[in-house]
Design an enzyme around this catalytic site. Structure first.
Site, PDB file in Angstrom:
ATOM      1  N   ALA A  45       4.970   4.205   5.531  1.00  0.00           N
ATOM      2  CA  ALA A  45       3.649   4.735   5.204  1.00  0.00           C
ATOM      3  C   ALA A  45       2.687   4.716   6.379  1.00  0.00           C
ATOM      4  O   ALA A  45       1.748   5.516   6.414  1.00  0.00           O
ATOM      5  CB  ALA A  45       3.055   3.954   4.025  1.00  0.00           C
ATOM      6  N   SER A  73       3.272  -2.060   4.068  1.00  0.00           N
ATOM      7  CA  SER A  73       3.224  -0.617   3.820  1.00  0.00           C
ATOM      8  C   SER A  73       4.484  -0.186   3.096  1.00  0.00           C
ATOM      9  O   SER A  73       5.544  -0.795   3.251  1.00  0.00           O
ATOM     10  CB  SER A  73       3.131   0.145   5.143  1.00  0.00           C
ATOM     11  OG  SER A  73       4.403   0.178   5.795  1.00  0.00           O
ATOM     12  N   ASP A  74       4.366   0.870   2.303  1.00  0.00           N
ATOM     13  CA  ASP A  74       5.590   1.499   1.820  1.00  0.00           C
ATOM     14  C   ASP A  74       6.306   2.059   3.046  1.00  0.00           C
ATOM     15  O   ASP A  74       5.734   2.212   4.122  1.00  0.00           O
ATOM     16  CB  ASP A  74       5.261   2.600   0.805  1.00  0.00           C
ATOM     17  CG  ASP A  74       6.382   2.842  -0.186  1.00  0.00           C
ATOM     18  OD1 ASP A  74       7.534   2.468   0.114  1.00  0.00           O
ATOM     19  OD2 ASP A  74       6.116   3.420  -1.247  1.00  0.00           O
ATOM     20  N   CYS A  75       7.585   2.381   2.899  1.00  0.00           N
ATOM     21  CA  CYS A  75       8.409   2.753   4.055  1.00  0.00           C
ATOM     22  C   CYS A  75       8.364   4.256   4.291  1.00  0.00           C
ATOM     23  O   CYS A  75       8.837   4.995   3.459  1.00  0.00           O
ATOM     24  CB  CYS A  75       9.858   2.351   3.836  1.00  0.00           C
ATOM     25  SG  CYS A  75      10.085   0.666   3.243  1.00  0.00           S
ATOM     26  N   CYS A 104       0.844  -1.193   0.000  1.00  0.00           N
ATOM     27  CA  CYS A 104       0.000   0.000   0.000  1.00  0.00           C
ATOM     28  C   CYS A 104       0.881   1.245   0.000  1.00  0.00           C
ATOM     29  O   CYS A 104       1.976   1.252   0.554  1.00  0.00           O
ATOM     30  CB  CYS A 104      -0.966  -0.001   1.179  1.00  0.00           C
ATOM     31  SG  CYS A 104      -0.234  -0.238   2.823  1.00  0.00           S
TER      32      CYS A 104
END
Length: 763
Positions: free
Chosen positions: A284, A280-282, A248
């Site tokens: 996010a 999650s993206d880092c 995401c």
């Protein structure tokens, strides 16, 4: 050396040896004496094993699993695990899970062309083979402790705006093409018992533009655009590709952070059948509170993301905050258990709990399987097929090397091997520069940088470039963009060549004996209208980021050993497009507010070069050999829909909702096509079949791609190919409510200048 320091030096040396030993012989769970646990029993179903493992963990141990760097559980014999490895177009150094320089036996990996270049081949088989080759090298690196088994690629976002710094990572602007690439890459990669990841979910394509940042951006997306543009690649990546990971994105979608959009995350699981983990993206999850101010506390951010369906956080935000969220009653242990079930299930499917990986099906892969001749040849073929010839006045190319006594190659990127990979790149097997590539053909090749770097803020080095251009028989000028202009966290401001690059080109063309060959680098479109219209520039070649084999591939094209056939996977807009706000996510044009729309499907403005453009050294002609002229939907409609259609009062229906159909299987049809190569060279050619659907709803695409194929053709020969059409996918569009509809009436199929009509009737 003082005796005082010797024990300390010996201690450090011992630690180094232990670290190296562990990296070359990775630890794995379920070794004696810890192999008697239920979760180690390979005869049991995966959910049973995963749930068993969860029951053995304390809450503290559970929370420490919710990071990309999952902590070890020594009492159960479970080592730490790094989820984050990268493999976009080869094994990359961007993630902590990959290590080339830790003293391990693998110091490089095959660098394939950047994704946007490979996509320009429009060759599904090639995409699958690239995914497979990267998978082999990934598995080999895992076996020697230099990578994990879970890789965060491919990037399947739509290349919506030409300024996007990460557009280079994507398969372009067309949802069908991006979907096809996603399926081929994931299937090729995951066959090695690895995990691929579809990212970034969803409507993510802005890094930093004006006052907008990817960390806080709220993407306002219509249901219509979401359904027929932004979501199809993710749906295909999951449903057909069977990707085991979904990432995401940072941005919010219509006011809700993507990693907190429970409706979208659960749609992937429930409607699309996703069986994997969501990362999650880092970082996010942190942005939900810290940048987007969507929650009142860090604990709320962690709770809302986990409850929405995010399973793991790239970064340490969740592991630092989850205990507090539990203590405050905002997060339940059962929410954590649900996430762990997804995480452990993927690890179990990958065999991480099945004993020594060297005993498995792919356990014998090692250093000898990385940078193989086969993989390097594949990288060369990908670079060849991805090069796009955009201009070739008077058939100036190919050059006959027998009559070229001297050559000049000019430009800040012409003698720089580091610039050819684009972002998410590792250490290549055999780095070369474009200068190296052409010099292998013409020994008397001179080089001048022209500009100190790609920014080209000074003309101080023009004189040297002009000097060698005056004396050479032929001149190649290499200009364009690199990662100093476009990359992650950096969008472009202008679509023109940076700095004084245009002046460099003009200065060289003014003194060259013959028309100049212009080579363009970079993943994003460039407004080179000046070069397109300049008769002193005979040929324009776009090579993008062609990877380690790009220099040889370019030389082969220039000297006629390879017949170019690549096509642009994105529209090239004029500089005036920079007046369009990048934060406007609408795909459809809006004449009332002067909005031109985006991508070839909806854009109504002028183009420098269009989607699908690309020349060859051969001329091609098509014929429709067979295609239906009429389709009836009545037998495919549900009973309710059939009754409504047959008994409704008033006009004949204009369209059918695709979800009102029992099945589209009976409607699928093949279009048989012949391709005539009337040139003097054999070559591979991309066949692109477009359609125009009846305008029964607002926002109907100008046209859209129905199918494509890359076929090999022989000089003065005819080749046949078949494109399969699924009307419910390829002839459908979305209405304003986000429902896919199949318009009734006359659909037009386009094949070059040819047209074929297919009439779709309700009964």
């Amino acid at each position: 050396m003082s005796l005082y320091y010797r024990p300390f030096i010996f201690f450090l040396f011992t630690l180094l040896i232990l670290k190296l030993s562990n990296s070359l012989n990775p630890q794995y769970p379920c070794q004696p004496p810890h192999n008697s646990y239920t979760f180690c029993d390979q005869s049991l179903p995966i959910p049973t094993r995963a749930n068993s493992l969860i029951t053995h963990l304390t809450l503290e141990e559970k929370i420490k699993q919710l990071s990309d760097n999952a902590s070890a559980i020594p009492r159960l014999g479970i080592p730490s695990y790094e989820w984050w490895s990268e493999s976009l177009h080869g094994i990359a150094i961007n993630g902590p899970g990959v290590s080339f320089k830790s003293g391990g036996p693998i110091s490089a990996a095959t660098e394939f062309p950047q994704v946007i270049v490979s996509t320009a081949s429009f060759n599904r088989t090639l995409w699958f083979l690239i995914g497979s080759a990267i998978g082999v090298e990934a598995r080999a690196m895992y076996n020697v402790g230099q990578a994990g088994l879970t890789f965060w690629a491919p990037n399947v976002n739509i290349f919506r705006d030409p300024r996007w710094g990460r557009g280079q990572e994507t398969p372009g602007e067309d949802p069908m093409v991006v979907s096809a690439y996603a399926v081929e890459y994931v299937q090729g990669f995951q066959r090695l018992m690895l995990s691929a990841c579809c990212k970034h979910f969803t409507a993510y394509d802005l890094e930093k533009w004006g006052n907008f940042s990817r960390y806080s951006f709220n993407a306002l997306v219509t249901e219509q655009d979401l359904e027929d543009t932004y979501q199809p690649p993710f749906r295909s990546c999951i449903q057909q590709g069977k990707a085991s990971c979904l990432m995401c994105s940072y941005n919010a979608v219509n006011g809700v952070p993507a990693c907190a959009r429970k409706d979208l995350l659960q749609k992937a699981r429930i409607d699309w059948g996703f069986e994997g983990y969501i990362v999650s993206d880092c970082d996010a999850v942190a942005t939900i509170f810290e940048y987007q101010n969507y929650t009142k506390s860090p604990e709320d951010a962690v709770a809302i993301s986990l409850k929405a369906g995010t399973d793991i956080n790239c970064g340490s935000y969740v592991t630092r905050t989850a205990q507090s969220a539990v203590n405050q009653g905002k997060l339940l242990e059962e929410d954590i258990d649900r996430a762990l079930l997804n995480l452990f299930s993927v690890q179990l499917r990958l065999g991480l709990f099945d004993g020594d990986p060297k005993n498995g099906q792919f356990g014998k892969l090692g250093p000898e399987d990385v940078c193989t001749e086969e993989h390097k040849t594949l990288a060369l073929e990908a670079a060849r097929q991805g090069i796009v010839l955009l201009k070739n006045d008077n058939k100036f190319l190919p050059l006959n090397k027998k009559v070229v006594s001297s050559l000049a190659i000019i430009g800040p990127l012409a003698n720089n091997s580091d610039s050819l990979g684009g972002d998410y790149t590792g250490y290549s097997c055999d780095p070369q520069s474009l200068f190296d590539g052409v010099k292998a053909y013409i020994e008397k090749t001179a080089y001048a940088v022209g500009c100190a770097d790609v920014s080209c803020n000074s003309d101080a080095q023009f004189d040297e470039a002009i000097k060698i251009a005056k004396t050479a028989d032929f001149v190649i000028v290499v200009v364009g963009i690199d990662l100093s202009q476009e990359t992650e966290d950096r969008d472009r401001i202008s679509l023109l060549l940076p700095g004084k690059q245009m002046a460099l080109v003009s200065s060289v063309t003014a003194v060259s004996k013959k028309p100049v060959i212009l080579v363009l680098t970079g993943g994003g479109p460039v407004d080179v209208s000046f070069a397109k219209e300049d008769p002193k520039i005979s040929s324009i070649l776009w090579i993008g980021y062609p990877g380690e084999a790009g220099p040889k591939a370019l030389a082969e094209v220039i000297f006629g050993e390879y017949n170019p056939g690549g096509r642009l996977p994105m529209t090239w807009y004029p500089e005036s497009f920079t007046n369009v706000p990048m934060n406007d996510m609408n795909m459809r044009a809006d004449p009332i507010r002067g909005y031109p729309g985006r991508t070839y499907r909806f854009y109504t403005g002028k183009r420098v070069y269009g989607f699908g453009e690309g020349l060859s050294y051969s001329n091609y002609a098509y014929k429709f050999l067979s295609a239906p002229s009429k389709l009836s939907l009545l037998g495919s409609l549900t009973a309710t829909s059939r009754k409504r259609v047959l008994h409704q009062s008033g006009d004949t229906p204009r369209f059918i909702l695709t979800d009102e159909m029992n099945s589209c299987d009976s409607l699928r049809f093949d279009v048989r096509i012949s391709v005539m190569n009337s040139g003097d060279m054999d070559g591979s050619h991309v066949v692109m079949l477009f359609s125009r659907v009846p305008r029964v709803v607002d926002g109907t695409p100008e046209k859209q791609l129905v199918g494509f194929d890359r076929v090999h053709t022989f000089s003065n020969g005819i080749t046949e190919t078949t494109v399969s059409v699924d009307p419910c996918k390829h002839l459908a569009t979305a209405n304003k409510q986000g429902k896919m509809i199949l318009p009734l009436g006359d659909h037009v199929l386009f094949l070059g200048d040819l047209e074929h009509f297919v009439t779709i009737e309700a009964f």
